[in-house]
Design an enzyme around this catalytic site. Structure first.
Site, mmCIF file in Angstrom:
data_model
loop_
_atom_site.group_PDB
_atom_site.id
_atom_site.type_symbol
_atom_site.label_atom_id
_atom_site.label_comp_id
_atom_site.label_asym_id
_atom_site.label_seq_id
_atom_site.Cartn_x
_atom_site.Cartn_y
_atom_site.Cartn_z
ATOM 1 N N TYR A 84 0.847 -1.201 0.000
ATOM 2 C CA TYR A 84 0.000 0.000 0.000
ATOM 3 C C TYR A 84 0.878 1.245 0.000
ATOM 4 O O TYR A 84 1.954 1.244 0.611
ATOM 5 C CB TYR A 84 -0.819 0.051 1.295
ATOM 6 N N GLU A 130 -5.942 -0.790 8.438
ATOM 7 C CA GLU A 130 -5.748 -0.527 9.875
ATOM 8 C C GLU A 130 -4.620 0.501 10.081
ATOM 9 O O GLU A 130 -4.033 0.598 11.155
ATOM 10 C CB GLU A 130 -5.400 -1.809 10.652
ATOM 11 N N ASN A 189 -9.669 1.491 -2.561
ATOM 12 C CA ASN A 189 -9.557 0.216 -1.859
ATOM 13 C C ASN A 189 -10.918 -0.190 -1.301
ATOM 14 O O ASN A 189 -11.481 0.522 -0.465
ATOM 15 C CB ASN A 189 -8.558 0.317 -0.701
ATOM 16 N N GLU A 190 -11.431 -1.323 -1.809
ATOM 17 C CA GLU A 190 -12.730 -1.809 -1.342
ATOM 18 C C GLU A 190 -13.742 -0.662 -1.301
ATOM 19 O O GLU A 190 -14.470 -0.479 -0.320
ATOM 20 C CB GLU A 190 -12.599 -2.422 0.051
ATOM 21 N N GLU A 270 -6.830 -10.301 -1.585
ATOM 22 C CA GLU A 270 -6.588 -10.385 -0.138
ATOM 23 C C GLU A 270 -7.086 -11.728 0.372
ATOM 24 O O GLU A 270 -8.239 -11.865 0.788
ATOM 25 C CB GLU A 270 -7.269 -9.238 0.608
ATOM 26 N N TYR A 336 -0.610 -9.858 12.738
ATOM 27 C CA TYR A 336 -1.646 -10.434 11.863
ATOM 28 C C TYR A 336 -1.641 -11.954 11.845
ATOM 29 O O TYR A 336 -2.259 -12.589 10.988
ATOM 30 C CB TYR A 336 -1.467 -9.874 10.436
HETATM 31 C C1 LIG Z 1 -13.092 -4.507 11.342
HETATM 32 C C2 LIG Z 1 -13.131 -3.817 9.990
HETATM 33 C C3 LIG Z 1 -11.965 -4.279 9.096
HETATM 34 C C4 LIG Z 1 -11.941 -3.533 7.785
HETATM 35 N N1 LIG Z 1 -10.825 -4.072 6.962
HETATM 36 C C5 LIG Z 1 -10.933 -5.060 6.084
HETATM 37 S S1 LIG Z 1 -12.311 -5.711 5.769
HETATM 38 N N2 LIG Z 1 -9.838 -5.428 5.317
HETATM 39 C C6 LIG Z 1 -9.834 -5.220 3.877
HETATM 40 C C7 LIG Z 1 -8.909 -4.051 3.558
HETATM 41 O O1 LIG Z 1 -8.767 -3.926 2.147
HETATM 42 C C8 LIG Z 1 -7.532 -4.261 4.162
HETATM 43 O O2 LIG Z 1 -6.780 -3.090 3.944
HETATM 44 C C9 LIG Z 1 -7.635 -4.555 5.666
HETATM 45 O O3 LIG Z 1 -8.157 -3.431 6.339
HETATM 46 C C10 LIG Z 1 -8.543 -5.771 5.881
HETATM 47 C C11 LIG Z 1 -8.615 -6.201 7.320
HETATM 48 O O4 LIG Z 1 -7.309 -6.409 7.799
#
Ligand SMILES: CCCCNC(=S)N1C[C@H](O)[C@@H](O)[C@@H](O)[C@H]1CO
Length: 660
Positions: A84, A130, A189-190, A270, A336
């Site tokens: 990232y 995160e 992202n998502e 992912e 992780y």
């Molecule tokens: C508790 C909510 C978590 C949101 N994150 C999610 S779904 N995820 C998808 C996200 O793309 C990645 O960057 C990471 O953040 C991963 C969780 O490790």
């Protein structure tokens, strides 16, 4: 000096290697990466290519170790690394750019090139992960605290436009077609998981990236594996990928990708090898067999896969993010439960995944690099240096900002860590009287003339009862424990005091506001303090600065990675030789020890200073704080005992508040 020269030499060698490879590749001119939609495969330099990838975020691993980690990934059977770009580490203040140290993206890409691993580059501007504010810079909130990020909001999109004008030309240089390691570039992202569903925003990002990267670069998106997610997260022009964790039937998961990408390679961007932690929850764990069985099925389909995370690394400094609701900051360790642990060591999961990959891809004939040695340095006696108030001349050297009512961090253009709000008590308060606010983001340590009164806690404790005399200093030290980086509450991220403070119903006015830069503390502060020492009240000690030395034997040829176990200290921030190793909170758990990477330490012939800023209690007499220990093993899976916010010991049988 030696280490700095070594790094410069390495850097020069890497640049030279990169330029030679650039020249040689451009001479033969057959560097290309594309998609064969009929063959449902990627094509690298004319041959079918299946990405077996792992996520490693360069901003979470000390650059000293990037080569080691990328080599371990190759030895593990991977041909690609996914990373990232955290916009905020590269542009911490508007218009001020940082590409050094943890932010040296070019060194990272040159290292990948040198190691021979390809790169899936996730350019953002939003990355989630995160990471603080999902990678967005907090100064966006100084432009407009009500900005709706990740939309065509004018303030946001103008900032993104300028940032991409800096980032995209840099990425272009490192595209595979130009002789670099980058295979393709992800935007956003998502996005489909976000409420906005603003296609104009995605099209803006695509057009901006396409305009700089050129016509042949592959630009892609990633979304959760549901129709609803991909519908709002993808656009026609981008290659669509999805993400999902261990699954018994990946065909069903990939069917969602096929709804939007009828042809082209299957790709899980992912594949979760583990999961994230939050302070106060048990350390995440994903069963090794579950991961390998599911990975086997994905590889058997001929699909492309990126393991999230392959090494999680560390949220050094104040870079951890948070999720909500409820508001939950993530710890300093981003281990992780990944195949390479936080400190890059090989785990059983690494070996098992490598074995699984070997069924589908010949493993390289290189040895698996060894784990790094760890230093078990033992006990350090910590010494009180100063209360935060008595060190304001060092940690907040400029005049405070004066305001009738409290201002947020963003309003005074100070974004991370700690900020102190000070006013005078308007009258004698002889009985315990309620101090009230719902606007503390995120923890507020209340003191009267440095005597602790209690702690405001976001969405939890909105009242602290105080006593005092007219004219005494009422201080509220506020900690920003990390901005939310996922979903709608991302738009509730201003920090500091966001509302007025009332005393027995009366709004308090006349505030002096001090931004706190703990990075300013160095060993010279020891000799210049006359402070009266911390005050103990209600089980709380005045937030204070302490110093000790990492007891590396002078006979050691060089320092090693080590772990700071600061139990029974409660909560604070730790620095080694000025390197911000991160937040500690062993009383909350699950993380107990802090990883101190070797490059933060200097030769044992010189002093290695540990500075701790303790917010709550050193658990020993104020005049003689408890010692701390440097150990050779991490402890990041203590089981918190829920709402009591204390930590039950597991495995190690170590009682958190007793010294062994
Ligand atoms: C508790 C909510 C978590 C949101 N994150 C999610 S779904 N995820 C998808 C996200 O793309 C990645 O960057 C990471 O953040 C991963 C969780 O490790």
């Amino acid at each position: 000096m030696a280490k700095k020269e070594a790094l410069t030499t390495t850097r020069m060698l890497l640049v030279l290697t990169f330029l030679i490879s650039l020249f040689s590749l451009s001479m033969c001119g057959n560097t290309s990466f594309s998609i064969d939609y009929n063959g449902n495969t990627f094509v690298l330099d004319g041959k079918p290519f299946r990405a077996i990838s792992g996520s490693l975020h360069y901003s979470r691993v000390h650059p000293y170790y990037w080569h080691d980690r990328l080599l371990k990934m190759v030895a593990g059977g991977l041909n690609t690394v996914q990373t990232y770009v955290p916009w905020n580490i590269h542009e911490p203040k508007e218009g001020e750019y940082n590409f050094k140290g943890l932010a040296d993206i070019e060194l990272f890409l040159q290292t990948a090139q040198e190691v021979g691993i390809k790169v899936l580059l996730r350019s953002g501007p939003y990355i989630c992960g995160e990471w603080e504010y999902g990678g967005l810079p907090a100064w966006l909130l100084s432009i407009d605290p009500n900005m709706i990020v990740r939309t065509m909001d004018p303030g946001y999109i103008a900032a993104v436009d300028k940032w991409f004008d800096v980032l995209m030309p840099l990425l272009k240089k490192y595209l595979h077609e130009n002789g670099g390691p980058i295979l393709m570039v992800q935007i956003e992202n998502e996005y489909g998981s976000y409420f906005a569903c603003d296609f104009d925003y995605l099209r803006f990002l695509y057009k901006k990236a396409r305009g700089i990267l050129g016509e042949t670069a592959i630009i892609y998106t990633t979304d959760g594996d549901s129709r609803g997610d991909v519908k709002c997260g993808s656009i026609e022009a981008c290659f669509v990928t999805i993400d999902f964790g261990p699954s018994n039937n990946p065909v069903a998961n990939f069917a969602v990708q096929r709804q939007f990408q009828p042809q082209g390679p299957l790709m899980n961007s992912e594949f979760y090898t583990g999961w994230l932690d939050h302070w106060g929850n048990p350390h995440a764990h994903t069963n090794l067999d579950t991961v390998c069985k599911s990975l086997d099925k994905i590889l058997a389909l001929g699909a492309n896969v990126n393991m999230y995370m392959y090494e999680g690394g560390t949220n050094f400094g104040y870079w951890n993010g948070a999720n909500a609701p409820p508001y939950q900051p993530v710890p300093t360790s981003y281990d992780y439960d990944a195949p390479l642990n936080e400190t890059g060591d090989i785990t059983d999961k690494y070996i098992a995944i490598r074995q699984t990959i070997s069924k589908y891809q010949k493993l390289p004939e290189i040895p698996i690099p060894p784990n790094t040695p760890k230093g078990k340095y033992g006990t350090t006696q910590m010494n009180f240096v100063s209360t935060i108030q008595d060190a304001l001349d060092v940690v907040s050297p400029d005049k405070p900002v004066y305001s009738t009512y409290p201002l947020t961090m963003e309003q005074i253009r100070f974004y991370y860590g700690f900020i102190l709000y000070r006013t005078k008590l308007p009258r004698d308060i002889n009985q315990l009287t309620p101090l009230l606010t719902k606007g503390v983001r995120d923890r507020g340590y209340v003191m009267v003339d440095q005597v602790p009164q209690g702690i405001f806690i976001r969405d939890d404790v909105i009242q602290v009862n105080i006593t005092g005399k007219q004219g005494q200093m009422l201080d509220i030290l506020v900690e920003n424990t990390g901005r939310i980086g996922f979903a709608t509450l991302m738009n509730y991220n201003v920090k500091g005091l966001t509302e007025n403070i009332t005393l027995d119903g009366e709004i308090l006015t006349g505030w002096n506001i001090y931004p706190i830069s703990l990075e300013n503390i160095n060993s010279s502060i020891i000799s210049t303090r006359q402070g009266s020492g911390p005050k103990l009240n209600n089980g709380l000690l005045t937030p204070s600065i302490y110093m000790g030395k990492v007891p590396i034997p002078t006979s050691d040829p060089e320092p090693k990675d080590t772990f700071l176990d600061m139990r029974p200290w409660v909560k604070g921030q730790a620095f080694v030789n000025g390197f911000n190793v991160g937040r500690y909170w062993p009383k909350m758990g699950p993380q107990v020890t802090l990883y101190v990477p070797k490059p933060a330490l200097v030769s044992p012939s010189l002093p290695n200073y540990l500075v701790m800023f303790e917010l709550e209690n050193t658990s020993c007499p104020p005049s003689q704080p408890c010692n701390v220990i440097f150990t050779d093993k991490p402890f990041i899976n203590a089981i918190p005992a829920g709402s009591s916010f204390s930590v039950r010991e597991i495995k190690e049988g170590y009682n958190w508040n007793l010294r062994v």
